[in-house]
Design an enzyme around this catalytic site. Structure first.
Site, short mmCIF file in Angstrom:
data_model
loop_
_atom_site.label_atom_id
_atom_site.label_comp_id
_atom_site.label_asym_id
_atom_site.label_seq_id
_atom_site.Cartn_x
_atom_site.Cartn_y
_atom_site.Cartn_z
N CYS A 53 38.75 17.14 47.31
CA CYS A 53 38.93 16.60 48.60
C CYS A 53 38.48 15.10 48.39
O CYS A 53 38.16 14.64 47.26
CB CYS A 53 38.60 17.33 49.83
SG CYS A 53 36.75 17.24 50.34
N ASN B 267 34.03 15.68 49.69
CA ASN B 267 33.19 16.85 49.30
C ASN B 267 32.21 17.58 50.08
O ASN B 267 31.24 17.96 49.88
CB ASN B 267 32.48 16.86 47.63
CG ASN B 267 32.13 18.36 47.22
OD1 ASN B 267 31.06 18.39 46.48
ND2 ASN B 267 32.91 19.29 47.35
N CYS C 268 33.95 18.52 53.48
CA CYS C 268 34.62 19.18 54.73
C CYS C 268 35.49 20.25 54.05
O CYS C 268 35.22 21.61 53.88
CB CYS C 268 35.18 18.11 55.57
SG CYS C 268 34.47 17.10 56.31
N ARG C 269 36.69 19.81 53.56
CA ARG C 269 37.67 20.69 53.05
C ARG C 269 37.45 21.44 51.85
O ARG C 269 37.51 22.64 51.75
CB ARG C 269 39.09 19.92 52.73
CG ARG C 269 39.47 19.50 54.24
CD ARG C 269 40.66 18.34 54.13
NE ARG C 269 40.28 17.10 53.45
CZ ARG C 269 41.10 16.09 53.36
NH1 ARG C 269 42.22 16.12 53.47
NH2 ARG C 269 40.50 14.95 52.83
N SER C 270 36.85 20.66 50.62
CA SER C 270 36.64 21.26 49.38
C SER C 270 35.60 22.23 49.43
O SER C 270 35.80 23.46 48.89
CB SER C 270 36.77 20.40 48.36
OG SER C 270 35.42 19.58 48.64
N ASP D 108 42.47 15.99 57.02
CA ASP D 108 41.21 15.74 57.07
C ASP D 108 40.55 15.98 58.35
O ASP D 108 40.79 15.15 59.20
CB ASP D 108 40.83 14.36 56.41
CG ASP D 108 39.34 14.12 55.96
OD1 ASP D 108 38.48 15.04 56.46
OD2 ASP D 108 39.10 12.79 55.63
#
Length: 163
Positions: free
Chosen positions: A9, A12, A14-16, A127
């Protein structure tokens, strides 16, 4: 031979890392822990060395996932050791394909939600960073929904290598 998957993401945090934690749990549940390596990175280095966003940690722990994470930036040299690079949105997909040293490496980059047949036309995981915890919960739902299809694809590759 280990099959390597990296989720990417923006920063690195939140999402990933969320996708990494969820998919790692799926891999272990499927009995593929010794055959599949899962990690994550960001397209930028803004948060390098930091832990995951506290909201990511909270949402993951509440859902029963473990997380031990330190943010890092994706490097083009990693393509040579990775089998699959999973982008969390179309911006990451484009950035990663531009970084890819070869066409073969560019072909390793896929959108996470492309593995979710119910995702529809919008394959981006939004995001959640600038919003509240509800955005992180929505992100987790999307990641979990796509993880089953991704696991099936990875299992097919892993079993194909063993044959």
């Amino acid at each position: 031979m280990t099959y390597r998957v990296c989720f990417v993401c923006t920063g690195n945090i939140c999402r990933s890392p969320m996708a990494e934690s969820v998919f790692h749990a799926r891999v272990v549940e499927a009995g593929l822990g010794g055959l599949v390596e899962v990690d994550s990175a960001g397209t930028g280095g803004w948060h390098e060395g930091e832990g995951a966003d506290p909201r990511t940690v909270s949402v993951l722990e509440e859902a029963g996932y473990a997380i031990d994470h330190t943010a890092r930036q994706f490097r083009p040299s990693w393509f040579s050791r990775l089998d699959l690079v999973i982008a969390l949105d179309s911006g990451h997909l484009k950035a990663l394909r531009r970084l890819a040293p070869t066409e073969e490496d560019a072909a390793k980059v896929r959108l996470l939600r492309s593995y979710d047949p119910a995702a529809g036309a919008d394959l981006d995981v939004p995001d959640p960073y600038y919003g509240g915890v509800d955005g992180f919960e929505e992100c987790l739902e999307m990641v979990e929904a796509a993880s089953a299809g991704l696991l099936a694809a990875v299992r097919e590759h892993v079993e194909g290598r063993a044959a």
